[in-house]
Scaffold this motif. Sequence first.
Motif, PDB file in Angstrom:
ATOM      1  N   MET A 131       9.628  21.860  52.870  1.00  0.00           N
ATOM      2  CA  MET A 131       9.372  20.723  51.999  1.00  0.00           C
ATOM      3  C   MET A 131       8.757  19.588  52.784  1.00  0.00           C
ATOM      4  O   MET A 131       9.249  19.221  53.834  1.00  0.00           O
ATOM      5  CB  MET A 131      10.730  20.262  51.468  1.00  0.00           C
ATOM      6  N   GLU A 158      14.860  25.936  50.525  1.00  0.00           N
ATOM      7  CA  GLU A 158      15.467  24.651  50.889  1.00  0.00           C
ATOM      8  C   GLU A 158      16.979  24.698  50.744  1.00  0.00           C
ATOM      9  O   GLU A 158      17.508  24.881  49.645  1.00  0.00           O
ATOM     10  CB  GLU A 158      14.872  23.556  50.027  1.00  0.00           C
ATOM     11  N   ALA A 191       8.365  15.916  51.712  1.00  0.00           N
ATOM     12  CA  ALA A 191       8.449  14.852  50.710  1.00  0.00           C
ATOM     13  C   ALA A 191       7.197  14.002  50.831  1.00  0.00           C
ATOM     14  O   ALA A 191       6.776  13.708  51.943  1.00  0.00           O
ATOM     15  CB  ALA A 191       9.696  14.010  50.931  1.00  0.00           C
ATOM     16  N   PRO A 192       6.563  13.552  49.768  1.00  0.00           N
ATOM     17  CA  PRO A 192       6.960  13.783  48.381  1.00  0.00           C
ATOM     18  C   PRO A 192       6.219  14.944  47.741  1.00  0.00           C
ATOM     19  O   PRO A 192       5.748  14.839  46.626  1.00  0.00           O
ATOM     20  CB  PRO A 192       6.576  12.471  47.714  1.00  0.00           C
ATOM     21  N   ASP A 193       6.130  16.032  48.426  1.00  0.00           N
ATOM     22  CA  ASP A 193       5.435  17.197  47.895  1.00  0.00           C
ATOM     23  C   ASP A 193       6.460  18.211  47.423  1.00  0.00           C
ATOM     24  O   ASP A 193       7.621  18.154  47.759  1.00  0.00           O
ATOM     25  CB  ASP A 193       4.576  17.818  49.000  1.00  0.00           C
ATOM     26  N   MET A 194       5.998  19.170  46.628  1.00  0.00           N
ATOM     27  CA  MET A 194       6.857  20.306  46.322  1.00  0.00           C
ATOM     28  C   MET A 194       6.538  21.403  47.329  1.00  0.00           C
ATOM     29  O   MET A 194       5.548  21.364  48.040  1.00  0.00           O
ATOM     30  CB  MET A 194       6.622  20.794  44.895  1.00  0.00           C
ATOM     31  N   ASN A 221      15.764  17.177  49.114  1.00  0.00           N
ATOM     32  CA  ASN A 221      14.905  16.723  48.020  1.00  0.00           C
ATOM     33  C   ASN A 221      15.266  15.375  47.424  1.00  0.00           C
ATOM     34  O   ASN A 221      14.474  14.804  46.682  1.00  0.00           O
ATOM     35  CB  ASN A 221      14.899  17.780  46.914  1.00  0.00           C
ATOM     36  N   ALA A 222      16.461  14.877  47.707  1.00  0.00           N
ATOM     37  CA  ALA A 222      16.857  13.587  47.127  1.00  0.00           C
ATOM     38  C   ALA A 222      17.133  12.545  48.198  1.00  0.00           C
ATOM     39  O   ALA A 222      16.840  11.377  48.005  1.00  0.00           O
ATOM     40  CB  ALA A 222      18.100  13.755  46.255  1.00  0.00           C
ATOM     41  N   ASP A 223      17.705  12.968  49.311  1.00  0.00           N
ATOM     42  CA  ASP A 223      18.191  11.965  50.253  1.00  0.00           C
ATOM     43  C   ASP A 223      17.097  11.435  51.167  1.00  0.00           C
ATOM     44  O   ASP A 223      17.215  10.341  51.705  1.00  0.00           O
ATOM     45  CB  ASP A 223      19.310  12.538  51.127  1.00  0.00           C
ATOM     46  N   TYR A 224      16.024  12.209  51.378  1.00  0.00           N
ATOM     47  CA  TYR A 224      15.011  11.785  52.341  1.00  0.00           C
ATOM     48  C   TYR A 224      13.741  11.404  51.618  1.00  0.00           C
ATOM     49  O   TYR A 224      13.268  12.112  50.753  1.00  0.00           O
ATOM     50  CB  TYR A 224      14.758  12.912  53.358  1.00  0.00           C
ATOM     51  N   ARG A 225      13.223  10.255  51.953  1.00  0.00           N
ATOM     52  CA  ARG A 225      12.006   9.757  51.319  1.00  0.00           C
ATOM     53  C   ARG A 225      10.885   9.746  52.339  1.00  0.00           C
ATOM     54  O   ARG A 225      11.113   9.598  53.531  1.00  0.00           O
ATOM     55  CB  ARG A 225      12.226   8.323  50.830  1.00  0.00           C
ATOM     56  N   ILE A 233      19.874  19.356  47.832  1.00  0.00           N
ATOM     57  CA  ILE A 233      19.888  17.968  47.362  1.00  0.00           C
ATOM     58  C   ILE A 233      19.509  17.029  48.511  1.00  0.00           C
ATOM     59  O   ILE A 233      18.739  16.078  48.338  1.00  0.00           O
ATOM     60  CB  ILE A 233      21.289  17.594  46.818  1.00  0.00           C
ATOM     61  N   ALA A 234      20.043  17.325  49.691  1.00  0.00           N
ATOM     62  CA  ALA A 234      19.754  16.459  50.841  1.00  0.00           C
ATOM     63  C   ALA A 234      18.252  16.445  51.127  1.00  0.00           C
ATOM     64  O   ALA A 234      17.654  15.380  51.320  1.00  0.00           O
ATOM     65  CB  ALA A 234      20.529  16.931  52.064  1.00  0.00           C
ATOM     66  N   ILE A 285       0.991  15.397  48.110  1.00  0.00           N
ATOM     67  CA  ILE A 285       0.007  15.454  47.040  1.00  0.00           C
ATOM     68  C   ILE A 285      -0.288  14.066  46.512  1.00  0.00           C
ATOM     69  O   ILE A 285       0.480  13.132  46.706  1.00  0.00           O
ATOM     70  CB  ILE A 285       0.390  16.435  45.913  1.00  0.00           C
ATOM     71  N   GLY A 286      -1.463  13.927  45.890  1.00  0.00           N
ATOM     72  CA  GLY A 286      -1.863  12.650  45.318  1.00  0.00           C
ATOM     73  C   GLY A 286      -2.495  11.710  46.333  1.00  0.00           C
ATOM     74  O   GLY A 286      -2.835  10.585  46.008  1.00  0.00           O
TER      75      GLY A 286
END
Lengths: 409, 409
Positions: free
Chosen positions: A192, A281, A194-197, A404-408, A401-402, A128-129
């Motif tokens: 998921m 997820e 990233a960086p989307d929901m 949604n947080a660990d992967y960019r 967590i992996a 998104i964005g």
Amino acid sequence: MAKITERSPLAPERFPDLPVIRGVRFATAAAGVRYAGRTDVMLAQLAPGSVVAGVFTRSTTRAAPVLDCQRKIAMESDDGAAILVNSGNANAFTGRAGDESVTAVTEAVAAAMDLPSERVFTSSTGVIGERLPHARIVAKVEELTGALDEGGIADAAHAIMTTDTFPKGASAKVHVNGGDVTIAGIAKGSGMVAPDMATMLVYVFTDAAMRRDDLQSLVSAAADRTFNCITVDSDTSTSDTLLMGATGASGVEVTAEDTAFAGALEEVFRDLAHQVVKDGEGATKFVTVEVTGAESDDDARTHAMAIANSPLVKTAIAGEDPNWGRIVMAIGKSGAAADRDRLSIRFGDVPVAEHGWVAESYREEMGAAQMQKPEITIGVDLGLGEGRATVWTCDLTHGYIAINADYRS
Amino acid sequence: MAKITERSPLAPERFPDLPVIRGVRFATAAAGVRYAGRTDVMLAQLAPGSVVAGVFTRSTTRAAPVLDCQRKIAMESDDGAAILVNSGNANAFTGRAGDESVTAVTEAVAAAMDLPSERVFTSSTGVIGERLPHARIVAKVEELTGALDEGGIADAAHAIMTTDTFPKGASAKVHVNGGDVTIAGIAKGSGMVAPDMATMLVYVFTDAAMRRDDLQSLVSAAADRTFNCITVDSDTSTSDTLLMGATGASGVEVTAEDTAFAGALEEVFRDLAHQVVKDGEGATKFVTVEVTGAESDDDARTHAMAIANSPLVKTAIAGEDPNWGRIVMAIGKSGAAADRDRLSIRFGDVPVAEHGWVAESYREEMGAAQMQKPEITIGVDLGLGEGRATVWTCDLTHGYIAINADYRS
């Protein structure tokens, strides 16, 4: 960047054999919206005379395609219709450029299929964005219209995936008013990008002959009891969309009062909704929360959602910990009526707490045995009235967590 | 069972030097409620003429000691008062036996200190659903009353910890109405005793001379802007308790209209509240969410809490990912008024999104630099009105899952 592609442990063995719905054809293409080496656009064509109904995210920051669908959905028309879906880019929070992209895609599809653009519905899911590179989709419209095929629904289920770990499909046949009608649907869920929901998209088709209002009322009611009763992490996408088309090709007339059809429709919705949760997820457990004895159905739903969304309940389930204290906590914080001393809790068919205290028969190992199952039921009786609700969720794990947080991106 | 004892990376360097509050004495003891080899009971004695105010969890499944405190808190009395707190067992969801335990403890303290039992307040924190072994506490009352000491507040801060990774204290001195008054407080926060949820307990003392109603109104207002504006994981304890005593020993009269005192009190509360968040389970980032431009303060708070509680926002922060799309999502789902095309978002002082789209000046590395700080500010302007709110939270990490899923009691 590493990628999470491991199939959910809760996935069904294989994609189901979905029946052909006469009057609907599908095509997919690899437009390269964001992904390479896979299909990322699907087109569904509905024959003239079809009616279309839908339900959409209640987010106040809805994406451009959702706003466009909502504007068109209640229009009556004898024309056919088309649904075009892309993955890889959600066209959300893209300002006026987002509306321009929707117009470009819908007009291209309308021109190629000789439809008014008001009969072309689109969905977008992904990052998104960022501006939707709509020219890449428009460039594939001719290829898509040339490839339309009654048997293409399984390929369509693949094309709409983002990081779903499995494609989702369900179907039903039902005998109604002297004839047989068929329902088939596909969904994408809480995978998921990233960086989307996570976004939930659902497309369901039937050959029943229906008035649009009847279809809408059945779709809204069934969605309330299925898709609106699932939660992965309490977050709500800007793009959630459910569209359903009825082609009438069976010649069997169905109304909102036909309970057999309504039941079959709800069953297809529930099946797809459960598959979305099972692809939540990081999910390792499928959890049913059944609340009874509340002052009202609304109160029961509030309690059930408070339990299903509680990080402390969800981590306990991940740890196979029969931690009923956290369920008491979630009920207490929900805001709906509860009386500590009338409350009963069970895991599966094992009574855990009764009348505000641990059940006399309960032993920790009985709860632990329930928690080790891949599918778990938490039952709560408030002891106050007749209100009831059932919702479905999954556990909260290191996998969440992996992802949604660990992967960019 | 492994234990999580690593000190939070957000912890202050050391426990502050708290001033003596004349008229308050403390004692601690090792009663063995659940833990061995550490103090687990603290007693605070307030001199005759003290007034006591409090705020409590809004949970409908409140623990027995909370219900007892709520019954007593508004009574006027010229007697002294006592506060007894145990860690290790929350005496929550224990049915009528829970009330019996509260009575046993309060009556033992009242008898030993020559107080009416209505002037004895208790709190319990720890495992829930298990009967409080109150005889172990009662057996220590004589030892406690014999050890009361004006300088005992730091020991008290230790005795009330569960799995907090550091003790929490804060103080202020303020010149008001021609004299000096002192405020000092301790708290325990979001440490975890499986299978319990986190409980927040706060005890604050001052030597100001106050009417009970004035103290209560200041305490309620300050708690609304501090302790009620923090969230670790959206879950609410059955036992959250804040008690504040004013002894009058300074001889300085203070009313609810004394803004210097109110400001100092709020600063002590805010300091303690921030320490609770910084000891949030698994926390590696301290996050301030500032919402402005909402239609009302309530709407601003709803948006701020939706952002602060969103698992997708919190995991993005854990991953140092400047994922503003998830903030848009959280605003959209909050239910409060928002207009996508008026929305602005900043990280620290970096404008990220303006008027519904990414800011022209924004580059991903600017957001990433903000995210690498241990303390992060997310600013949101709705562009709709004058409503504003600030809340504080932490990130959602593997540490949270480890504490709440991997370790069993």
